[in-house]
Enzyme design. Structure first.
Site, short mmCIF file in Angstrom:
data_model
loop_
_atom_site.label_atom_id
_atom_site.label_comp_id
_atom_site.label_asym_id
_atom_site.label_seq_id
_atom_site.Cartn_x
_atom_site.Cartn_y
_atom_site.Cartn_z
N TYR A 47 0.87 -1.19 0.00
CA TYR A 47 0.00 0.00 0.00
C TYR A 47 0.90 1.24 0.00
CZ TYR A 47 -4.29 2.63 1.36
OH TYR A 47 -5.37 3.49 1.40
N CYS A 48 0.69 2.12 -0.98
CA CYS A 48 1.41 3.41 -1.07
C CYS A 48 2.92 3.16 -1.11
CB CYS A 48 0.99 4.30 0.10
SG CYS A 48 1.54 6.03 -0.04
N ILE A 49 3.69 3.76 -0.20
CA ILE A 49 5.14 3.60 -0.23
C ILE A 49 5.54 2.15 0.07
CG2 ILE A 49 5.49 4.24 2.19
CD1 ILE A 49 8.03 5.67 1.36
#
Length: 655
Positions: A390-392
């Site tokens: 998720y994301c980074i």
């Protein structure tokens, strides 16, 4: 010589009136009425002989300066509360100034490096006087239309107020009251004109222009009439209805936020006392089955009699805490996945302190990704797993897949990316925070903190990207209206920020955002260049249409970097609501297209829209990659002995 006739002596001046005593003005005393003139048929003697009726008493003139007891009480209450509010604000500001007195000054009075950007834009406009002339004429025309409408309305003509979808002006008084309507419309005209003028510049570097646009938007948002007590009708109404109590409460909120920020204003977005991690948020049942210096590995209880043999391991971003995926039972992605028959593991990152200052991507790869994969397989007895980033966390997972491919490591059978970027060429407004001037400012902050970026600094950056929603709306509600912050779990999570290790964060901003090294094949881990095109693992990419942190086009460009089969899905809403959207809510929509053409526009042209959540589409993709069904696993009976119940200890550490 004839004499001139002499003038008659002047009439004597009337006697001077006695000076009026100081004090409130008094009404003139009523003069006695003259006796009525007798009818012509009566002689003067007959009229005099008749008794005269007494004139009716004349009421004294009302004193406009007189107040009743209720009005005097309200005025006194309002005055006292205004004084109390002023004293509360002054005391809070004085204490904040004292607490900041011994701290070093900021590295730069212009941390966003806006001055050079605005200079470039203004220079470009000055070189084209015809553009400025057209802009001025356009502004004049808009104001003439506004004043024409206002004049007609003032003369009594029925003129429908101009509609506005802007949430800042949803109170009816902004349209119904002519004064506030003019304020609203003149502000919108001016701010729209200013932002449009800056956006119209053509011969300026795109990043410089975007920086100027961002600053202009911040400036015009800040000067909205909704942000000031004297020009906000809703705040003035609350002030009048409460006798000033709303402003007293607002200044008490202001003082509390200054104290909470240790002298810096830290605007409350939620009633933080209403939530406790592990009690009413992050409550999915499970166990911590591994803990080391970098993460805790959580295994969640089964919700079905059988589970898929291949486990699912989720890597959340270390910028935020993982329980965005487990806020409440109704919207918990973790609970929902367990109910679908998946064995769910989550990597709960440590909230780093000074001892992690020199941790970088290589540490998070070996001590994070690799070790979590190893321990998940050890706990389940499986030889491979499916992973989510998720994301980074997805950025790191993508780099890890390339590193594993280079080393013939096939333990990850498939990978899913939630709002994750690997190509940062079009990464949105966060690119504005990656030039060397800003990086020097960030580095200074991290050195002053002892080797990490404080969580509040990251929160300020994200809040600035949506200033009206995450700054000014709370400024108005908390301080001008005196309302208590809402008990909202999502905003509680949003404020529960984590710290960032110095080396990791600088590498991320400089190499990923600033240089786009991962997409160009120039990013190295352990001396090896990361080549995403070598990855043949099946991948699922989820982007959100209104995401301002991982824009949908940036995620699409990322998806096209990989060499294996890729499924791209577009969800409605933004970075959080687009991802955390349970099917039972029946909200938003999502779009699918099995093809992956060159541009997002082409993909959208051939995409099919579906109502509701994308979760069902993803699990339909994931099931065939998750193996056969086996008896459900119990986290307490695996080879890794449970340490403590989920959500564990690391997620409870405050920044």
């Amino acid at each position: 010589m004839a004499k001139r006739p002499t003038k008659a002596p002047p009439a004597p001046l009337p006697a001077a009136a006695a000076p009026r005593k100081s004090g409130r003005p008094t009404s003139a005393k009523p003069r006695p009425k003259k006796a009525p003139t007798p009818p012509p048929s009566e002689s003067p003697s007959e009229a005099a002989a008749q008794p005269q009726a007494a004139p009716p008493p004349r009421p004294e003139a009302a004193d406009p300066f007189a107040f009743g007891a209720d009005q005097r009480h309200l005025l006194e209450t309002l005055s006292l509360n205004l004084a109390k509010a002023a004293m509360t604000a002054q005391s809070a500001i004085a204490e904040a100034a004292l607490s900041q007195a011994d701290r070093p000054a900021a590295l730069s009075p212009d941390p966003f490096n806006m001055a050079p950007a605005m200079t470039s834009v203004m220079t470009s406009l000055a070189a084209r006087p015809e553009k400025l002339f057209q802009a001025q004429a356009d502004l004049f025309s808009r104001y003439m239309d506004l004043w024409s409408t206002t004049s007609r309305r003032a003369m009594g003509e029925e003129v429908a107020p101009a509609p506005s979808t802007d949430k800042r002006f949803r109170d009816p008084a902004w349209s119904e009251n002519p004064v506030f309507d003019v304020m609203r419309q003149s502000y919108l005209v001016t701010s729209d004109w200013m932002n449009g003028l800056v956006a119209s510049v053509e011969d300026v570097d795109p990043r410089v222009k975007r920086r100027a646009e961002f600053f202009t938007k911040l400036l015009t948002d800040a000067f909205s009439p909704a942000n000031f007590l004297a020009s906000n009708p809703a705040a003035l109404k609350a002030l009048a209805e409460t006798g000033g109590e709303s402003l007293v409460k607002g200044m008490q909120n202001f003082a509390a936020d200054l104290e909470r920020g240790a002298g810096k204003l830290k605007i409350s977005q939620a009633d933080y006392g209403q939530f406790t991690v592990g009690e009413n948020v992050a409550t999915a049942p499970g166990q911590v089955v591994w803990r080391d210096e970098l993460f805790e590995l959580l295994q969640y209880d089964a919700a079905t009699e059988t589970q898929h043999a291949i486990p699912l391991l989720i890597f959340p971003p270390w910028i935020n805490k993982f329980y965005i995926m487990d806020l409440q039972p109704a919207n918990s992605l973790i609970r929902w996945l367990s109910a679908q028959g998946f064995t769910v593991f989550v990597c709960s990152w440590v909230n780093p302190d000074k001892d992690k200052a020199e941790f970088g991507f290589d540490d998070y790869l070996h001590k994070g990704i690799y070790r979590a994969v190893e321990k998940t397989l050890e706990q389940t007895g499986s030889d491979r797993l499916n992973a989510v980033g998720y994301c980074i966390g997805g950025t790191l997972l993508g780099a890890a897949l390339a590193h594993m491919t280079a080393n013939k490591d096939t333990r990850i059978a498939s990978a899913t990316f939630f709002a994750a970027q690997h190509d940062f060429a079009e990464a949105g407004d966060l690119l504005l925070f990656t030039d060397e001037h800003w990086l020097a400012e960030i580095e200074q902050q991290m050195e002053a903190a002892g080797g990490f970026l404080p969580g509040a600094a990251m929160a300020d950056t994200f809040n600035a990207l949506r200033a009206n929603d995450l700054i000014w709306s709370f400024f108005v509600s908390n301080y001008l209206m005196g309302k208590a912050p809402p008990a909202f779990d999502l905003l509680f999570w949003n404020a529960d920020q984590t710290r960032m290790p110095k080396r990791l964060h600088l590498d991320y901003l400089r190499r990923m955002y600033g240089q786009n090294a991962l997409a160009k094949g120039e990013f190295e881990i352990d001396g090896e260049r990361i080549d995403l095109s070598t990855i043949r693992t099946p991948l699922y990419f989820l982007a959100s249409r209104e995401d301002h942190i991982a824009p949908m086009n940036s995620v699409y460009r990322s998806a096209r970097l990989f060499g294996g089969p890729v499924t791209y899905t577009l969800a409605g809403s933004g970075h959080i609501a687009g991802v955390i959207n349970p099917p039972a809510a029946n909200k938003y929509q999502h779009w699918t297209n099995p093809a992956l053409p060159e541009t997002l526009e082409e993909w959208q042209a051939g995409a099919e829209q579906h109502p509701g959540s994308w979760w069902t589409h993803w699990t339909a993709w994931l099931r065939p990659k998750s193996g056969d069904l086996i008896p459900a696993r119990d986290p307490k009976t695996g080879p890794l002995k449970p340490i403590e119940p989920a959500p564990g200890a690391y997620v409870k550490v405050k920044s």
